[in-house]
Design a protein around this motif. Structure first.
Motif, PDB file in Angstrom:
ATOM      1  N   VAL A  73       0.797  -1.424  -0.405  1.00 45.13           N
ATOM      2  CA  VAL A  73      -0.400  -0.532   0.048  1.00 45.13           C
ATOM      3  C   VAL A  73       1.103   1.417  -0.338  1.00 45.13           C
ATOM      4  N   THR A  74       0.684   1.743  -1.652  1.00 41.76           N
ATOM      5  CA  THR A  74       1.600   3.005  -0.973  1.00 41.76           C
ATOM      6  C   THR A  74       0.613   4.660  -1.212  1.00 41.76           C
ATOM      7  N   LEU A  75       1.371   5.315   0.017  1.00 42.76           N
ATOM      8  CA  LEU A  75       0.637   6.817   0.038  1.00 42.76           C
ATOM      9  C   LEU A  75       1.202   8.371  -0.535  1.00 42.76           C
ATOM     10  N   VAL A  76       1.210   8.848  -1.166  1.00 39.40           N
ATOM     11  CA  VAL A  76       1.993   9.584  -1.471  1.00 39.40           C
ATOM     12  C   VAL A  76       2.307  10.628   0.067  1.00 39.40           C
ATOM     13  N   ASP A  77       3.717  11.468   0.253  1.00 37.17           N
ATOM     14  CA  ASP A  77       3.707  11.467   1.073  1.00 37.17           C
ATOM     15  C   ASP A  77       3.060  12.759   1.860  1.00 37.17           C
ATOM     16  N   GLN A  78       2.007  13.945   1.176  1.00 35.85           N
ATOM     17  CA  GLN A  78       1.328  14.877   1.218  1.00 35.85           C
ATOM     18  C   GLN A  78       0.044  14.047   1.959  1.00 35.85           C
ATOM     19  N   VAL A  79      -0.718  13.023   1.703  1.00 37.45           N
ATOM     20  CA  VAL A  79      -1.505  12.275   2.237  1.00 37.45           C
ATOM     21  C   VAL A  79      -1.350  12.075   3.943  1.00 37.45           C
ATOM     22  N   LEU A  80      -0.249  11.856   4.042  1.00 38.76           N
ATOM     23  CA  LEU A  80      -0.271  11.505   6.103  1.00 38.76           C
ATOM     24  C   LEU A  80       0.805  13.165   6.591  1.00 38.76           C
ATOM     25  N   PHE A  81       1.805  14.063   5.776  1.00 37.04           N
ATOM     26  CA  PHE A  81       2.783  14.768   6.116  1.00 37.04           C
ATOM     27  C   PHE A  81       2.420  15.477   6.267  1.00 37.04           C
ATOM     28  N   ALA A  82       2.785  17.181   6.312  1.00 42.32           N
ATOM     29  CA  ALA A  82       2.803  18.467   5.834  1.00 42.32           C
ATOM     30  C   ALA A  82       4.603  18.358   5.821  1.00 42.32           C
ATOM     31  N   SER A  83       5.169  18.628   4.760  1.00 41.71           N
ATOM     32  CA  SER A  83       6.296  18.997   3.795  1.00 41.71           C
ATOM     33  C   SER A  83       7.537  18.722   4.793  1.00 41.71           C
ATOM     34  N   GLY A  84       8.466  18.100   4.909  1.00 39.52           N
ATOM     35  CA  GLY A  84       9.810  18.225   5.917  1.00 39.52           C
ATOM     36  C   GLY A  84       9.242  18.016   7.115  1.00 39.52           C
ATOM     37  N   SER A  85       8.057  17.506   7.612  1.00 37.35           N
ATOM     38  CA  SER A  85       8.069  16.553   9.043  1.00 37.35           C
ATOM     39  C   SER A  85       7.492  15.446   9.251  1.00 37.35           C
ATOM     40  N   ALA A  86       7.476  15.021  10.282  1.00 37.89           N
ATOM     41  CA  ALA A  86       7.898  13.719  10.426  1.00 37.89           C
ATOM     42  C   ALA A  86       5.972  13.551  11.393  1.00 37.89           C
ATOM     43  N   GLU A  87       5.111  14.594  12.058  1.00 43.11           N
ATOM     44  CA  GLU A  87       3.986  14.676  11.903  1.00 43.11           C
ATOM     45  C   GLU A  87       2.736  14.220  11.394  1.00 43.11           C
ATOM     46  N   LEU A  88       2.503  12.780  11.721  1.00 44.04           N
ATOM     47  CA  LEU A  88       0.935  12.947  11.020  1.00 44.04           C
ATOM     48  C   LEU A  88      -0.198  14.208  10.804  1.00 44.04           C
ATOM     49  N   HIS A  89      -0.537  14.310   9.954  1.00 47.69           N
ATOM     50  CA  HIS A  89      -1.857  15.083  10.520  1.00 47.69           C
ATOM     51  C   HIS A  89      -2.946  15.035   9.913  1.00 47.69           C
ATOM     52  N   PRO A  90      -4.085  15.809  10.822  1.00 44.79           N
ATOM     53  CA  PRO A  90      -5.211  15.595  11.106  1.00 44.79           C
ATOM     54  C   PRO A  90      -6.013  14.278   9.918  1.00 44.79           C
ATOM     55  N   LYS A  91      -5.558  14.566   8.229  1.00 44.31           N
ATOM     56  CA  LYS A  91      -6.060  13.888   6.981  1.00 44.31           C
ATOM     57  C   LYS A  91      -5.483  12.500   7.172  1.00 44.31           C
ATOM     58  N   GLY A  92      -4.256  12.713   7.776  1.00 45.57           N
ATOM     59  CA  GLY A  92      -3.797  11.716   6.801  1.00 45.57           C
ATOM     60  C   GLY A  92      -3.578  10.643   8.248  1.00 45.57           C
ATOM     61  N   ARG A  93      -4.504  10.698   9.231  1.00 45.25           N
ATOM     62  CA  ARG A  93      -4.726   9.533  10.859  1.00 45.25           C
ATOM     63  C   ARG A  93      -5.776   9.170  10.107  1.00 45.25           C
ATOM     64  N   ALA A  94      -7.380  10.578   9.097  1.00 51.12           N
ATOM     65  CA  ALA A  94      -8.404   9.882   9.280  1.00 51.12           C
ATOM     66  C   ALA A  94      -7.871   8.379   7.821  1.00 51.12           C
ATOM     67  N   VAL A  95      -7.139   8.482   6.663  1.00 48.34           N
ATOM     68  CA  VAL A  95      -6.319   8.052   6.094  1.00 48.34           C
ATOM     69  C   VAL A  95      -6.052   6.502   6.373  1.00 48.34           C
ATOM     70  N   LEU A  96      -4.906   6.464   7.554  1.00 51.18           N
ATOM     71  CA  LEU A  96      -4.440   5.151   8.203  1.00 51.18           C
ATOM     72  C   LEU A  96      -5.461   4.444   8.698  1.00 51.18           C
ATOM     73  N   ASP A  97      -6.786   5.133   9.782  1.00 55.01           N
ATOM     74  CA  ASP A  97      -7.484   4.771   9.950  1.00 55.01           C
ATOM     75  C   ASP A  97      -8.972   3.724   9.208  1.00 55.01           C
ATOM     76  N   LYS A  98      -8.908   3.910   8.369  1.00 53.90           N
ATOM     77  CA  LYS A  98      -9.898   2.887   6.915  1.00 53.90           C
ATOM     78  C   LYS A  98      -9.147   1.619   6.978  1.00 53.90           C
ATOM     79  N   ALA A  99      -7.885   1.902   7.483  1.00 48.71           N
ATOM     80  CA  ALA A  99      -7.199   0.816   7.290  1.00 48.71           C
ATOM     81  C   ALA A  99      -6.667  -0.204   8.189  1.00 48.71           C
ATOM     82  N   ILE A 100      -6.799   0.532   9.265  1.00 43.12           N
ATOM     83  CA  ILE A 100      -6.853   0.164  10.770  1.00 43.12           C
ATOM     84  C   ILE A 100      -7.427  -1.299  10.835  1.00 43.12           C
TER      85      ILE A 100
END
Length: 191
Positions: A73-100
Motif C-alpha cells: 500500500v503506497t501513500l503519497v507523502d502529502q496524504v500523511l505529512f506536511a512538507s519536511g514534517s514527520a508528524e501525522l496530520h489529521p487527514k493522514g490519520r483519517a486515511v490510516l484509520d480506514k485501513a486499521i
C-alpha cells in the motif's frame, strides 16, 4: 502355478511404485495447502483494503499492489505529512484509520512501514531536527508505526524502516519524479 505367483509377486511392487509415483508427500501437501490458504488470505486483504481506501485510490493518493507474497500500500507523502514534517496530520490519520481494521486483524504477517524521500537536500528550516533524508524517512515510518500501534495493530507485527532517497520509483530529475519518490509504503508479508 508357482511361476504365475512369482510373476505377480514381482509385478506388485512395480505397480505399487507406479501408483505411489503420482502421490504427493504429506509435507509437500501441507505446504501446498498452506500456500493456497495464504494466497486466499492475501486476496481477501487486497479486496478489503481496496474497499476501505477506495476514495483515496480514486484521488490517486493511494495505490495497492498485490505482488506474489505481499501487499504493498503506497501513500503519497502529502496524504500523511506536511512538507519536511514527520508528524501525522489529521487527514493522514483519517486515511490510516480506514485501513486499521484490516491491519489490526493480521496474524503471522509482518506489517512493514517504509519511509522514502526524494534526493533534495534537507532545507535549513528543518535541518536541526532532520539532518538528512535518512532521518526524515525513518522518522516518518516510525510515526506511522506508533500511530498504528496506538490504534490496536499488534506491535509484534510492526516494523519501521527508512530508505531515504535510495529506492526511487521514478527518476529524481523531475518534479513529478521527486513527488512520486516521497512516499510511505505499508507492506504486508508473511513472517
Amino acid at each position: 502355478m508357482r511361476p504365475a505367483l512369482t510373476r505377480t509377486a514381482a509385478i506388485m511392487p512395480l505397480v505399487a511404485l507406479a501408483l505411489l509415483g503420482g502421490c504427493v508427500s504429506q509435507t509437500r501437501y501441507k505446504n501446498q495447502v498452506a500456500a493456497t490458504a495464504a494466497a486466499q488470505s492475501m486476496n481477501a486483504q487486497y479486496a478489503e483494503l481496496n474497499k476501505q481506501l477506495s476514495a483515496e485510490i480514486a484521488d490517486k493518493q493511494v495505490t495497492i499492489q498485490q505482488l506474489n507474497d505481499r501487499l504493498v500500500v503506497t501513500l503519497v507523502d502529502q496524504v500523511l505529512f506536511a512538507s519536511g514534517s514527520a508528524e501525522l496530520h489529521p487527514k493522514g490519520r483519517a486515511v490510516l484509520d480506514k485501513a486499521i481494521p484490516t491491519l489490526a486483524a493480521q496474524s503471522g504477517k509482518w506489517i512493514i512501514i517504509e519511509g522514502h524521500t526524494d534526493n533534495e537536500p534537507i532545507g535549513p528550516s528543518i535541518i536541526g531536527r532532520f539532518p538528512t533524508n535518512w532521518d526524515l524517512s525513518t522518522a516518518r515510518a516510525t510515526s506511522v508505526v506508533k500511530y498504528l500501534q496506538d490504534k490496536g495493530v499488534p506491535p509484534v507485527n510492526l516494523a519501521a524502516t527508512g530508505y531515504s532517497q535510495y529506492q526511487p520509483v521514478k527518476p529524481n530529475s523531475t518534479a513529478a519524479g521527486r513527488q512520486a519518490n516521497r512516499r510511505i509504503e505499508i507492506i504486508l508479508r508473511m513472517k
